[in-house]
Motif scaffolding. Structure first.
Motif, PDB file in Angstrom:
ATOM      1  N   SER A 159      17.838  -5.791-110.076  1.00  0.00           N
ATOM      2  CA  SER A 159      18.415  -7.110-110.369  1.00  0.00           C
ATOM      3  C   SER A 159      19.150  -7.698-109.171  1.00  0.00           C
ATOM      4  O   SER A 159      19.078  -8.908-108.925  1.00  0.00           O
ATOM      5  CB  SER A 159      19.371  -7.025-111.557  1.00  0.00           C
ATOM      6  OG  SER A 159      18.661  -6.708-112.720  1.00  0.00           O
ATOM      7  N   TRP A 214      16.704  -9.230-106.942  1.00  0.00           N
ATOM      8  CA  TRP A 214      16.181 -10.448-107.556  1.00  0.00           C
ATOM      9  C   TRP A 214      17.177 -11.595-107.387  1.00  0.00           C
ATOM     10  O   TRP A 214      16.804 -12.697-106.986  1.00  0.00           O
ATOM     11  CB  TRP A 214      15.894 -10.185-109.040  1.00  0.00           C
ATOM     12  CG  TRP A 214      15.498 -11.404-109.813  1.00  0.00           C
ATOM     13  CD1 TRP A 214      14.330 -12.099-109.717  1.00  0.00           C
ATOM     14  CD2 TRP A 214      16.292 -12.067-110.792  1.00  0.00           C
ATOM     15  NE1 TRP A 214      14.347 -13.160-110.586  1.00  0.00           N
ATOM     16  CE2 TRP A 214      15.540 -13.163-111.265  1.00  0.00           C
ATOM     17  CE3 TRP A 214      17.553 -11.839-111.325  1.00  0.00           C
ATOM     18  CZ2 TRP A 214      16.018 -14.033-112.231  1.00  0.00           C
ATOM     19  CZ3 TRP A 214      18.026 -12.702-112.297  1.00  0.00           C
ATOM     20  CH2 TRP A 214      17.267 -13.782-112.738  1.00  0.00           C
ATOM     21  N   ASP A 243      13.351  -1.890-112.907  1.00  0.00           N
ATOM     22  CA  ASP A 243      14.361  -2.481-113.785  1.00  0.00           C
ATOM     23  C   ASP A 243      15.746  -2.475-113.142  1.00  0.00           C
ATOM     24  O   ASP A 243      16.619  -3.233-113.554  1.00  0.00           O
ATOM     25  CB  ASP A 243      14.417  -1.731-115.121  1.00  0.00           C
ATOM     26  CG  ASP A 243      13.258  -2.093-116.037  1.00  0.00           C
ATOM     27  OD1 ASP A 243      12.529  -3.062-115.738  1.00  0.00           O
ATOM     28  OD2 ASP A 243      13.076  -1.400-117.051  1.00  0.00           O
ATOM     29  N   HIS A 302      10.105 -11.542-108.583  1.00  0.00           N
ATOM     30  CA  HIS A 302      10.839 -11.413-107.320  1.00  0.00           C
ATOM     31  C   HIS A 302      10.394 -12.469-106.297  1.00  0.00           C
ATOM     32  O   HIS A 302      10.983 -12.545-105.217  1.00  0.00           O
ATOM     33  CB  HIS A 302      10.646 -10.020-106.733  1.00  0.00           C
ATOM     34  CG  HIS A 302      11.597  -9.000-107.273  1.00  0.00           C
ATOM     35  ND1 HIS A 302      12.927  -8.971-106.931  1.00  0.00           N
ATOM     36  CD2 HIS A 302      11.410  -7.960-108.133  1.00  0.00           C
ATOM     37  CE1 HIS A 302      13.523  -7.954-107.539  1.00  0.00           C
ATOM     38  NE2 HIS A 302      12.638  -7.335-108.285  1.00  0.00           N
TER      39      HIS A 302
END
Length: 197
Positions: free
Chosen positions: A95, A98, A92, A135
């Motif tokens: 980001s 990502w 989590d 991803h």
């Protein structure tokens, strides 16, 4: 050397044993090396618990480990058909990777251990794949050309390596077929990572 990150969380040691076998499979491929990392446990309020550096075993993963490696093999025990909270908590927090596409186009695979034979092995492997798909990673499984997939009487699925550890703090050892499939999974990811490098 082309590095493959073998990232795992283990509570009673079975997933850690699998991770070491996956790493051996990675390192059986010429030009490939395994980077073994774990994630810290978390409390109910999701804060990191324990020392900033593990007392023993591999170091905790950092976001740069994801960016620096050419492939990823992710392992976690099963928690109600999903990965354990510490692994989910780590993912989590990715980001930035990502947004930058740091993992896009890299090969990835998953492995798990359960206390019961039908305790959600395949569901866990499939749910572990979801963040990897987000991803943009290239998922690698275990084809039935791996003979151990057809002969195993314990863990092992086409979605990734698995192990039936049994209930309690004294887990069953990995069977020969389970070990073979862990090695094969690491080897398959490494072969693709080396070709893409």
């Amino acid at each position: 050397m082309t590095e493959v990150l073998v990232l795992y969380y283990s509570r009673h040691g079975s997933v850690a044993k699998m991770a070491r076998l996956v790493a051996r499979g990675v390192e059986s491929v010429p030009g490939a090396a395994a980077r073994l990392r774990t994630v810290p446990p978390v409390t109910a309020d999701h804060a990191q618990r324990g020392p900033a550096v593990p007392d023993d075993g591999p170091p905790y993963a950092e976001p740069r480990d994801l960016a620096e490696c050419a492939g990823l093999v992710l392992g976690s025990p099963t928690r109600f058909g999903n990965m354990a909270a510490p692994m989910k908590h780590f993912l989590d927090g990715t980001s930035a990777q990502w947004l930058s596409g740091a993992l896009a186009g890299k090969p990835a695979a998953v492995f798990t251990s359960t206390s019961s034979l039908h305790g959600g092995q395949e569901a866990t492997l499939l749910t572990m794949m979801l963040p990897l798909l987000h991803h943009g990673m290239l998922l690698v499984g275990l084809p039935y050309t791996e003979a151990a997939l057809s002969t195993t009487a314990a863990g092992g699925t086409p979605y990734g390596a698995s192990h039936h550890a049994g209930v309690g703090h004294d887990p069953r050892p990995l069977t020969r077929d389970e070990e073979t499939l862990c090695l094969a999974l690491g080897r398959r990811v490494a072969e693709i990572a080396v070709k893409l490098a």
